[in-house]
Scaffold this motif. Structure first.
Motif, PDB file in Angstrom:
ATOM      1  N   VAL A 155       5.455   2.513  14.525  1.00 50.82           N
ATOM      2  CA  VAL A 155       6.041   2.589  15.855  1.00 50.82           C
ATOM      3  C   VAL A 155       5.869   4.022  16.336  1.00 50.82           C
ATOM      4  O   VAL A 155       6.240   4.959  15.657  1.00 50.82           O
ATOM      5  CB  VAL A 155       7.557   2.264  15.817  1.00 50.82           C
ATOM      6  N   SER A 156       5.265   4.198  17.487  1.00 51.25           N
ATOM      7  CA  SER A 156       5.168   5.566  17.975  1.00 51.25           C
ATOM      8  C   SER A 156       5.480   5.579  19.460  1.00 51.25           C
ATOM      9  O   SER A 156       5.218   4.621  20.165  1.00 51.25           O
ATOM     10  CB  SER A 156       3.787   6.146  17.715  1.00 51.25           C
ATOM     11  N   ALA A 157       6.055   6.684  19.909  1.00 46.67           N
ATOM     12  CA  ALA A 157       6.455   6.808  21.297  1.00 46.67           C
ATOM     13  C   ALA A 157       5.243   6.571  22.189  1.00 46.67           C
ATOM     14  O   ALA A 157       4.187   7.140  21.973  1.00 46.67           O
ATOM     15  CB  ALA A 157       7.054   8.181  21.547  1.00 46.67           C
ATOM     16  N   PRO A 176      12.881  11.448  22.167  1.00 50.80           N
ATOM     17  CA  PRO A 176      12.947  12.549  21.194  1.00 50.80           C
ATOM     18  C   PRO A 176      14.296  12.579  20.474  1.00 50.80           C
ATOM     19  O   PRO A 176      15.336  12.276  21.075  1.00 50.80           O
ATOM     20  CB  PRO A 176      12.789  13.806  22.059  1.00 50.80           C
ATOM     21  N   LEU A 189       7.840   5.184  10.611  1.00 51.07           N
ATOM     22  CA  LEU A 189       8.235   5.393  11.999  1.00 51.07           C
ATOM     23  C   LEU A 189       7.769   6.756  12.455  1.00 51.07           C
ATOM     24  O   LEU A 189       7.496   7.641  11.640  1.00 51.07           O
ATOM     25  CB  LEU A 189       9.757   5.306  12.135  1.00 51.07           C
ATOM     26  N   SER A 190       7.718   6.925  13.754  1.00 53.89           N
ATOM     27  CA  SER A 190       7.304   8.223  14.257  1.00 53.89           C
ATOM     28  C   SER A 190       8.076   8.571  15.514  1.00 53.89           C
ATOM     29  O   SER A 190       8.420   7.697  16.308  1.00 53.89           O
ATOM     30  CB  SER A 190       5.797   8.155  14.484  1.00 53.89           C
ATOM     31  N   THR A 191       8.414   9.825  15.647  1.00 56.59           N
ATOM     32  CA  THR A 191       9.031  10.293  16.888  1.00 56.59           C
ATOM     33  C   THR A 191       8.211  11.453  17.411  1.00 56.59           C
ATOM     34  O   THR A 191       7.501  12.113  16.649  1.00 56.59           O
ATOM     35  CB  THR A 191      10.479  10.794  16.699  1.00 56.59           C
ATOM     36  N   GLU A 192       8.309  11.663  18.682  1.00 54.27           N
ATOM     37  CA  GLU A 192       7.645  12.831  19.262  1.00 54.27           C
ATOM     38  C   GLU A 192       8.703  13.808  19.696  1.00 54.27           C
ATOM     39  O   GLU A 192       9.604  13.475  20.457  1.00 54.27           O
ATOM     40  CB  GLU A 192       6.752  12.419  20.430  1.00 54.27           C
ATOM     41  N   GLU A 193       8.617  15.003  19.158  1.00 56.06           N
ATOM     42  CA  GLU A 193       9.607  16.022  19.455  1.00 56.06           C
ATOM     43  C   GLU A 193       8.994  17.049  20.395  1.00 56.06           C
ATOM     44  O   GLU A 193       7.848  17.448  20.230  1.00 56.06           O
ATOM     45  CB  GLU A 193      10.046  16.715  18.164  1.00 56.06           C
ATOM     46  N   ALA A 236      13.255   6.723  17.070  1.00 57.82           N
ATOM     47  CA  ALA A 236      11.953   6.055  16.974  1.00 57.82           C
ATOM     48  C   ALA A 236      11.993   4.704  17.687  1.00 57.82           C
ATOM     49  O   ALA A 236      11.089   4.375  18.456  1.00 57.82           O
ATOM     50  CB  ALA A 236      11.565   5.878  15.509  1.00 57.82           C
ATOM     51  N   ARG A 265      12.221   5.162  21.326  1.00 58.56           N
ATOM     52  CA  ARG A 265      11.065   5.932  21.810  1.00 58.56           C
ATOM     53  C   ARG A 265      11.491   7.131  22.649  1.00 58.56           C
ATOM     54  O   ARG A 265      10.991   7.388  23.739  1.00 58.56           O
ATOM     55  CB  ARG A 265      10.116   5.028  22.611  1.00 58.56           C
ATOM     56  N   MET A 311       6.411  13.528  14.360  1.00 59.61           N
ATOM     57  CA  MET A 311       7.000  13.578  13.029  1.00 59.61           C
ATOM     58  C   MET A 311       7.055  12.152  12.507  1.00 59.61           C
ATOM     59  O   MET A 311       7.583  11.269  13.166  1.00 59.61           O
ATOM     60  CB  MET A 311       8.403  14.156  13.144  1.00 59.61           C
ATOM     61  N   PHE A 360       8.256   9.401   9.502  1.00 57.68           N
ATOM     62  CA  PHE A 360       9.242   9.323   8.434  1.00 57.68           C
ATOM     63  C   PHE A 360       9.388   7.893   7.932  1.00 57.68           C
ATOM     64  O   PHE A 360       8.971   6.939   8.573  1.00 57.68           O
ATOM     65  CB  PHE A 360      10.589   9.885   8.885  1.00 57.68           C
TER      66      PHE A 360
END
Ligand SMILES: Nc1nc2c(ncn2[C@@H]2O[C@H](COP(=O)(O)OP(=O)(O)O)[C@@H](O)[C@H]2O)c(=O)[nH]1
Ligand SMILES: [Mg+2]
Lengths: 116, 205
Positions: free
Chosen positions: B2-4, A73, B51-55, A68, A71, B78, B80
């Motif tokens: 926070v995001s990508a 995956p 927080l956030s991630t992009e998968e 995260a 930034r 996602m 979390f």
């Protein structure tokens, strides 16, 4: 896709000192990681993602948190972290082996939650 | 959050590192249909900003979905959060929609989890069937149902909710306003208590 995906195999080769088949660590999104603080510098050929990862991980963070903040995956960060683990720049903080949390750990977590 | 790819200024992770006393981690999944309150629950409990991630997931794991057209990959966000319990354990809450077409993504997440909180909205309980089916089919995770009590949602007894969702009699059902930390924590307690009971029963068998 970032260029990280494409140039990764070369960097991996650099980091692992030319070993072609680095061992695969089992990394989960919640696996706790911490940079090894022994003053050793990354090789010149190491990439910016690896550098950023180690910089971010000067204290303990889970793999997903690293992803995260960087930034990127989680799947990509797992590969980068795995190479850094193999090369000794990064360490797993949490015991990596237990498959399911056992009763003792679950009870401890429950006690902790009840004290909130 | 926070995001990508967002324009938000980067967070300084140094202030967000775990305490040096933390030596292990556990996780729970927070699943449920879009808009049921997963992110709200995670945010109410978490000690760090959500927080956030992009998968990225590939076509193979997506199956045939006409909405995705010819695309071979798609990204799933996602979110979390994290809370330190008892000084030594970091508990992570991973939120994911849990639809069938994203199964490959969250199968990895389910691996080793304490259990799953399934957030439901009583105005559209049927939206929860797919995620419950997926959990039942692919995992042995302890499940706890969290009824998010939106102001205009009809109120049902826990027995009625359990019956409507066709759940075993021992499945905990809790209800509350998930914006409230205490209620979100109670949902977590219910899940972990259930996991303890199942683990003890398993050990005795
Ligand atoms: N009134 C009320 N609104 C809520 C509650 N929980 C969530 N919401 C709102 O419902 C919307 C969807 O919630 P969110 O957590 O983003 O759902 P998600 O898609 O499952 O992550 C948001 O606008 C929340 O503010 C609740 O307990 N009460
Ligand atoms: Mg959400």
């Amino acid at each position: 896709m970032t260029d990280g995906y494409r140039d990764h195999p070369v960097r991996s080769y650099v980091l692992t000192g030319g070993r072609a088949h680095p061992s695969r660590n089992t990394l989960r999104p919640e696996t706790l990681l911490c940079a090894v603080d022994d003053g050793r510098e990354l090789p010149v050929g190491a990439g910016r993602h690896e550098r950023a990862l180690l910089e971010t991980c000067r204290g303990t963070l889970a793999l997903a948190e690293l992803a995260a903040y960087l930034r990127l995956p989680t799947s990509l960060v797992a590969v980068l972290a795995s190479d850094l683990l193999d090369a000794g720049y990064l360490a797993v903080r949490s015991p990596a082996t237990h498959d399911l949390p056992g009763v003792d750990l679950l009870e401890e977590v429950l006690d902790g939650l009840r004290r909130f | 959050m926070v995001s990508a790819g967002s324009e938000a200024p980067p967070v300084d992770p140094a202030s967000l590192h775990l305490a040096s006393t933390v030596e292990r981690s556990v996780k729970v999944l927070v699943v449920g249909a879009y808009g049921v309150g997963k992110t709200t629950l995670i945010g109410a409990v978490s000690e760090i900003p959500v927080l956030s991630t992009e998968e990225t997931i590939t076509a193979a794991s997506l199956g045939v979905d006409p909405r995705l057209g010819e695309k071979t990959t798609t990204t799933v966000a996602m979110d979390f959060g994290r809370v330190t319990v008892g000084g030594t354990t970091a508990l992570y809450l991973f939120g994911t929609p849990g639809q069938k077409r994203f199964w490959d993504l969250w199968a990895g997440l389910a691996d080793g989890a304490v259990g799953a909180l399934v957030v439901v909205d009583t105005r559209r309980l049927e939206d929860s069937f797919e995620v419950l089916d997926q959990l039942e089919e692919h995992t042995a995770l302890p499940v706890t149902i969290v009824v998010n009590e939106f102001p205009d949602a009809p109120r049902h007894t826990t027995d009625a909710v359990r019956a409507a969702l066709d759940l075993p009699a021992d499945t905990p059902v809790v209800a509350g306003d998930l914006r409230e930390r205490r209620q979100a924590v109670e949902a977590l307690q219910a899940l972990v208590a259930h996991a303890v009971r199942l683990a003890r029963a398993g050990d005795a068998a």
